[in-house]
Design a protein around this motif. Structure first.
Motif, PDB file in Angstrom:
ATOM      1  N   VAL A  67      -6.892   0.238  -1.517  1.00  0.00           N
ATOM      2  CA  VAL A  67      -8.197  -0.266  -1.230  1.00  0.00           C
ATOM      3  C   VAL A  67      -8.508  -1.565  -1.268  1.00  0.00           C
ATOM      4  N   LEU A  68      -8.410  -2.183  -2.705  1.00  0.00           N
ATOM      5  CA  LEU A  68      -8.426  -3.435  -3.111  1.00  0.00           C
ATOM      6  C   LEU A  68      -7.541  -4.275  -2.409  1.00  0.00           C
ATOM      7  N   SER A  69      -6.076  -4.075  -2.290  1.00  0.00           N
ATOM      8  CA  SER A  69      -5.200  -4.809  -1.651  1.00  0.00           C
ATOM      9  C   SER A  69      -5.581  -4.982  -0.126  1.00  0.00           C
ATOM     10  N   HIS A  70      -6.036  -3.808   0.432  1.00  0.00           N
ATOM     11  CA  HIS A  70      -6.397  -3.771   1.688  1.00  0.00           C
ATOM     12  C   HIS A  70      -7.502  -4.832   2.086  1.00  0.00           C
ATOM     13  N   PHE A  71      -8.524  -4.983   1.133  1.00  0.00           N
ATOM     14  CA  PHE A  71      -9.561  -5.984   1.415  1.00  0.00           C
ATOM     15  C   PHE A  71      -8.967  -7.383   1.230  1.00  0.00           C
ATOM     16  N   VAL A  72      -7.968  -7.687   0.268  1.00  0.00           N
ATOM     17  CA  VAL A  72      -7.646  -8.774   0.174  1.00  0.00           C
ATOM     18  C   VAL A  72      -6.555  -9.396   1.094  1.00  0.00           C
ATOM     19  N   ILE A  73      -5.895  -8.226   1.670  1.00  0.00           N
ATOM     20  CA  ILE A  73      -5.072  -8.872   2.819  1.00  0.00           C
ATOM     21  C   ILE A  73      -5.772  -9.053   4.055  1.00  0.00           C
ATOM     22  N   ASP A  74      -6.780  -8.273   4.432  1.00  0.00           N
ATOM     23  CA  ASP A  74      -7.495  -8.458   5.713  1.00  0.00           C
ATOM     24  C   ASP A  74      -8.372  -9.538   5.472  1.00  0.00           C
ATOM     25  N   SER A  75      -8.779  -9.913   4.370  1.00  0.00           N
ATOM     26  CA  SER A  75      -9.692 -11.307   4.241  1.00  0.00           C
ATOM     27  C   SER A  75      -8.626 -12.414   4.366  1.00  0.00           C
ATOM     28  N   VAL A  76      -7.518 -12.441   3.837  1.00  0.00           N
ATOM     29  CA  VAL A  76      -6.709 -13.456   4.083  1.00  0.00           C
ATOM     30  C   VAL A  76      -6.174 -13.496   5.358  1.00  0.00           C
ATOM     31  N   GLY A  99       4.075  -2.456   2.320  1.00  0.00           N
ATOM     32  CA  GLY A  99       4.779  -2.775   1.090  1.00  0.00           C
ATOM     33  C   GLY A  99       4.014  -2.243  -0.063  1.00  0.00           C
ATOM     34  N   VAL A 100       2.695  -2.415  -0.140  1.00  0.00           N
ATOM     35  CA  VAL A 100       1.750  -1.969  -1.131  1.00  0.00           C
ATOM     36  C   VAL A 100       1.913  -0.386  -1.087  1.00  0.00           C
ATOM     37  N   ILE A 101       1.910   0.334  -0.070  1.00  0.00           N
ATOM     38  CA  ILE A 101       1.986   1.694  -0.188  1.00  0.00           C
ATOM     39  C   ILE A 101       3.526   2.198  -0.685  1.00  0.00           C
ATOM     40  N   ALA A 102       4.478   1.308  -0.489  1.00  0.00           N
ATOM     41  CA  ALA A 102       6.043   1.616  -0.980  1.00  0.00           C
ATOM     42  C   ALA A 102       5.732   1.177  -2.372  1.00  0.00           C
ATOM     43  N   ALA A 103       4.985   0.350  -3.043  1.00  0.00           N
ATOM     44  CA  ALA A 103       5.127  -0.084  -4.211  1.00  0.00           C
ATOM     45  C   ALA A 103       4.275   1.004  -5.086  1.00  0.00           C
ATOM     46  N   VAL A 104       3.299   1.609  -4.555  1.00  0.00           N
ATOM     47  CA  VAL A 104       2.510   2.748  -5.101  1.00  0.00           C
ATOM     48  C   VAL A 104       3.333   4.020  -5.153  1.00  0.00           C
ATOM     49  N   VAL A 105       3.948   4.248  -4.270  1.00  0.00           N
ATOM     50  CA  VAL A 105       4.864   5.407  -4.258  1.00  0.00           C
ATOM     51  C   VAL A 105       6.014   5.412  -5.229  1.00  0.00           C
ATOM     52  N   TYR A 106       6.309   4.361  -5.395  1.00  0.00           N
ATOM     53  CA  TYR A 106       7.488   4.000  -6.455  1.00  0.00           C
ATOM     54  C   TYR A 106       6.918   4.168  -7.834  1.00  0.00           C
ATOM     55  N   TYR A 107       5.675   3.565  -7.923  1.00  0.00           N
ATOM     56  CA  TYR A 107       5.127   3.545  -9.112  1.00  0.00           C
ATOM     57  C   TYR A 107       5.019   5.236  -9.861  1.00  0.00           C
ATOM     58  N   TYR A 108       4.607   6.170  -8.776  1.00  0.00           N
ATOM     59  CA  TYR A 108       4.611   7.513  -9.132  1.00  0.00           C
ATOM     60  C   TYR A 108       5.902   8.037  -9.051  1.00  0.00           C
TER      61      TYR A 108
END
Length: 239
Positions: A67-76, A99-108
């Motif tokens: 959610v936070l990354s979505h806000f930042v990406i959309d704002s940029v 890319g963020v989703i892929a990174a999050v899945v990799y974290y788990y």
């Protein structure tokens, strides 16, 4: 891993496409960070992520990060996007979200990307065939049809665009994959459909050179698509 990835992707697609009205997009572009719809949009993603992950606390960190990354990406995107770069920013925006989703899945669930498959002979052959059947074939056709295309372009005051080029690329891609799956009927259907759409233009123009240009271009385009597909199938068969 796959289940989490699909849940996050589903939430993203629903939030970014299904539940984002055009009015929201226009207001965000106009008012940027002052737009209330930007925050509605991000909040909607938060709720969708909670719903698709079944309110599992284990994924709360992932949800907050997305959610936070979505806000930042959309704002940029809102601040740097221009009319001329709309398409570029659309794909860049989606690429960053995925890319963020892929990174999050990799974290788990840490996973490995099978790069060895990408560099296998079959993968390289497929990539080569796709480049040949799309952009290389387009250049070859342009050179071969220059005898007809130049006079036609002059007659129409050079009022042309790249639509024909991309139509040709798409039709050869369809032909390529039709041959790979042995669906030869699809090629006949494609040829018939193109003939129907072109019939009106040819009937109204009554231009012999235009008719020759379209017929020769179509046959050459179809022939190159079929040839590339057959060569690729033969390469895979003998390897």
């Amino acid at each position: 891993m796959v289940e989490l990835f699909l849940m996050l992707i589903l939430a993203h697609l629903i939030g970014d496409f299904l539940f984002q009205p055009t009015a929201w997009v226009k207001d965000k572009k106009k008012r940027k960070l002052k737009s209330k719809y930007l925050y509605f949009h991000v909040g909607l993603h938060f709720l969708l992520l909670l719903f698709t992950t079944q309110f599992n606390r284990h994924y709360l960190f992932a949800i907050i990060l997305i959610v936070l990354s979505h806000f930042v990406i959309d704002s940029v995107k809102l601040f740097f996007e221009k009319k001329k770069t709309t398409k570029i920013w659309f794909f860049a925006d989606q690429f960053m979200h995925f890319g963020v989703i892929a990174a999050v899945v990799y974290y788990y669930y840490p996973y490995q990307i099978p790069f060895e498959i990408l560099y296998s002979s079959k993968s390289l052959a497929l990539l080569t065939a796709l480049i040949l059947v799309t952009y290389v074939a387009a250049i070859v056709l342009k050179l071969m049809l220059s005898k007809w295309s130049v006079p036609i372009a002059k007659k129409n005051n050079n009022d042309t665009n790249n639509a024909g080029k991309y139509i040709g690329i798409l039709e050869r891609l369809f032909i390529f994959f039709f041959v790979l799956i042995d669906f030869w009927e699809g090629i006949g259907f494609l040829l018939a459909a193109k003939s129907i759409f072109r019939f009106g233009d040819l009937k109204e123009s009554k231009d012999v050179k235009l008719t020759e240009y379209i017929l020769i271009g179509t046959l050459l385009s179809f022939g190159l698509g079929i040839l590339c597909a057959i060569l690729y199938k033969q390469f895979v068969f003998f390897n």
